[in-house]
Design a protein around this motif. Structure first.
Motif, short mmCIF file in Angstrom:
data_model
loop_
_atom_site.label_atom_id
_atom_site.label_comp_id
_atom_site.label_asym_id
_atom_site.label_seq_id
_atom_site.Cartn_x
_atom_site.Cartn_y
_atom_site.Cartn_z
N VAL B 39 -30.98 -5.94 -2.69
CA VAL B 39 -31.62 -5.84 -1.39
C VAL B 39 -30.63 -6.12 -0.27
O VAL B 39 -30.74 -5.56 0.82
CB VAL B 39 -32.85 -6.77 -1.31
N TRP B 40 -29.63 -6.95 -0.52
CA TRP B 40 -28.62 -7.18 0.53
C TRP B 40 -27.80 -5.92 0.73
O TRP B 40 -27.44 -5.57 1.86
CB TRP B 40 -27.70 -8.35 0.16
N GLU B 43 -30.43 -3.37 2.48
CA GLU B 43 -31.00 -3.71 3.80
C GLU B 43 -29.99 -4.39 4.71
O GLU B 43 -30.05 -4.26 5.92
CB GLU B 43 -32.20 -4.65 3.63
N PHE B 47 -32.73 -7.11 6.78
CA PHE B 47 -33.69 -7.87 5.98
C PHE B 47 -34.31 -8.98 6.82
O PHE B 47 -35.49 -9.29 6.69
CB PHE B 47 -32.96 -8.45 4.76
N TRP B 53 -42.82 -4.97 6.19
CA TRP B 53 -42.64 -5.13 4.74
C TRP B 53 -43.68 -4.25 4.08
O TRP B 53 -44.85 -4.59 4.02
CB TRP B 53 -42.82 -6.59 4.36
N PHE B 60 -38.29 -3.51 3.57
CA PHE B 60 -38.31 -4.94 3.33
C PHE B 60 -37.77 -5.70 4.54
O PHE B 60 -36.56 -5.81 4.71
CB PHE B 60 -37.50 -5.28 2.08
N ALA B 269 -35.89 -8.00 -3.46
CA ALA B 269 -36.40 -8.47 -2.18
C ALA B 269 -37.20 -9.76 -2.36
O ALA B 269 -37.09 -10.69 -1.56
CB ALA B 269 -37.26 -7.39 -1.53
#
Lengths: 284, 299
Positions: B39-40, B43, B47, B53, B60, B269
């Motif tokens: 997810v890093w 996004e 994030f 979301w 996310f 996430a």
């Protein structure tokens, strides 16, 4: 005159705060007892859950919580003893010992939810155990580690140095001093810390909801993998969410009263020693 | 030192078990970081700033959850701080020893009440009171950020009181006696002598309590409403407090975690939510612990 009035006003204001705090305890305990008392009966403690909580009792929930808590004790007591000895004896007064203390403080602050999450990731999913009482015990044991450890470290630090000196004068080695002087003299700290830790572990829902407990359909676990237990906190957690049936509500309050009694009796046993320690630590 | 060259069995066992505990914690951190990596990458910083979301659309953003978390913790601290520190000041400065112990026993018992019981009280009692009290603002239900904040505030009270009491008691009694000897009233002694010296301990207590407020899940989960994507029109407006919201912890405690496991990005996430929570709480706890270590001067 003005100084006197300020004094009275300040006393009243802080006194009111204290009254609010103590009043809260009375109100909360009263609210739970009043609603939970009618549910308590012999059947409530000896039967299993029926009709999704509307009938039957909480026998397997109490049993499950007992299993979880005892497993947590078995996990945390040896670990905590070892860490406390390393911190307060082997690394006494060294930077590494202080760092270990700081580590315990941070561990104490970690939200219990995250312990549950990590237990789920590592044991339930990666190792494929499914939900199991053993994971719950491990997670809870790790969670209460700081509580048990700090109680023991405080007691070791408070041990009069002449005990240790006398033992050293007799020619005992450090490991012998630990086994024959330090541990026997400080086992009260281990017991107090464990009781407090267990009181905390018994009431926690978040660490076990993903790892160890289900709402219904479990009795006595017969193995490790895929063998969840029922538990009191999770029972209350689930029933409180979606129940407007008066029969269920009474049962929930009964379960809450049982849990409260369990937790309070554990922490009450530990209370005298704990208060004494605090008073001595800040002796005036 | 020279007598203890060969490590004893006791030392080896203790060291091993300590290492097990430390490495288990490090491993936990590593798992969080590793599993949240996707997810890093996908996004990045958005994030934190993204306000939506929707996992089906692979959106996310945790900004509304951060907002909910901060509001709940702020309300909780706002309620608990005066009451907690006030109680501690009253108990430690004005009460005789025995009465002080009685208050401490009551507070310890309050601290022992499990969070799920607080949650039950919140869902059955507090929610209705809030719903009635908020009638002028036309709330949809009693599940609001305010309800969660008040409930957590009650739960923080014992923590704050115990830690503040420790801080106040660590000011040497000789200083109080000296102040009283100079003719100061008990109030003046408390305000001018004790509190100024105890402030690191009090600040530490606030930080530690804040950490607890951020991480509390069960009670918040039951009364916060768990409404996603509630971003306020104005950050300073109080209106959103009367509406349902979502916090980092209530999101993590919900059923979404079971849905997420099938989708690597969604799962990442969710784990990242846990990582953010861990970093926030650990920072507050570490800061609070370090500040509390600064003891008042000896006489």
């Amino acid at each position: 005159m003005r100084r006197r009035l300020t004094d009275i006003a300040f006393r009243t204001a802080t006194g009111l705060c204290a009254c609010v705090a103590c009043g809260l305890l009375v109100v909360i305990v009263w609210a739970i007892c009043q609603r939970g008392w009618p549910a308590l009966s012999w059947r409530f403690f000896t039967e299993q859950i029926r009709l999704v909580g509307a009938d039957g009792g909480i026998f397997y929930n109490v049993l499950g919580t007992g299993i979880l808590v005892l497993t947590a004790l078995a996990v945390s007591a040896p670990l905590a003893t070892a860490i406390a000895l390393v911190q307060a004896v082997y690394l006494r007064g060294r930077p590494l010992g202080a760092m270990l203390g700081l580590f315990l403080q941070v561990l104490n602050g970690v939200p219990s939810l995250l312990f549950g999450l990590i237990g789920m990731i590592v044991f339930v999913q990666a190792l494929g155990w499914g939900k199991s009482w053993l994971i719950g015990g491990l997670v809870l044991g790790f969670m209460i580690l700081p509580t048990v450890c700090v109680a023991l470290v405080e007691r070791i630090a408070a041990l009069p140095s002449r005990y240790v000196e006398a033992a050293a004068g007799l020619g005992l080695r450090r490991s012998q001093i630990i086994r024959s002087v330090i541990l026997p003299q400080t086992k009260g700290g281990l017991i107090t810390g464990s009781l407090l830790g267990l009181a905390r572990a018994a009431g926690e829902t978040a660490p076990i909801m993903f790892t160890a407990t289900v709402f219904a359909g479990a009795t006595v676990p017969r193995g490790v993998s895929e063998s969840p237990v029922l538990s009191l906190p999770y029972h209350i957690f689930i029933l409180s969410q979606d129940s407007f049936d008066p029969a269920v509500v009474t049962k929930v309050w009964g379960a809450a009263l049982t849990l409260l009694a369990l937790v309070c009796s554990l922490s009450l046993i530990a209370l005298p020693a704990r208060l004494k320690n605090h008073e001595e630590a800040n002796n005036v | 030192m020279s007598r203890w060259k060969r490590p004893s069995v006791t030392l080896v066992v203790c060291a091993l078990l300590t290492l097990v505990a430390v490495f288990a914690f490090m491993g936990m951190l590593a798992v969080f970081v590793a599993q949240s990596a996707p997810v890093w990458r996908s996004e990045g910083w958005s994030f934190f700033t993204q306000k939506q979301w929707f996992y089906r659309q692979q959106l996310f953003g945790i900004a509304p959850m951060l907002y909910g978390t901060v509001v709940v913790a702020a309300v909780a601290l706002l309620v608990a701080t005066p009451a907690g520190i006030g109680t501690a000041v009253f108990a430690s400065e004005f009460l005789p020893r025995r009465a002080r112990l009685a208050v401490k026993v009551a507070i310890e018992l309050l601290a022992g009440i499990p969070s799920v019981v607080y949650g039950l009280l919140g869902i059955v009692l507090l929610r209705d009171w809030i719903y009635r009290a908020l009638q002028p603002f036309d709330p949809l239900s009693g599940d609001t950020l305010l309800t969660a904040g008040l409930l957590v505030g009650v739960m923080l009270l014992p923590t704050l009181m115990t830690l503040s009491d420790d801080a106040l008691r660590s000011v040497p009694a000789s200083q109080r006696l000296a102040a009283r000897g100079l003719g100061l009233t008990a109030t003046e002694t408390a305000l001018r002598v004790t509190l100024p010296q105890a402030w690191p301990g009090l600040l530490g207590a606030l930080l530690l309590a804040g950490g607890r407020a951020l991480g509390e899940m069960i009670a918040v989960f039951l009364v916060v409403g768990r409404q996603d994507n509630q971003w306020p029109e104005s950050l300073l407006s109080l209106r959103p407090m009367a509406e349902a919201g979502q916090t980092l912890s209530s999101k993590l405690g919900g059923p979404e975690i079971n849905i997420a496991y099938g989708d690597p990005l969604h799962w990442a996430a969710m784990v990242a939510l846990g990582l953010v929570l861990l970093v926030l709480v650990a920072t507050l706890t570490l800061a609070g612990t370090l500040i509390r270590r600064r003891k008042p001067h000896a006489p």
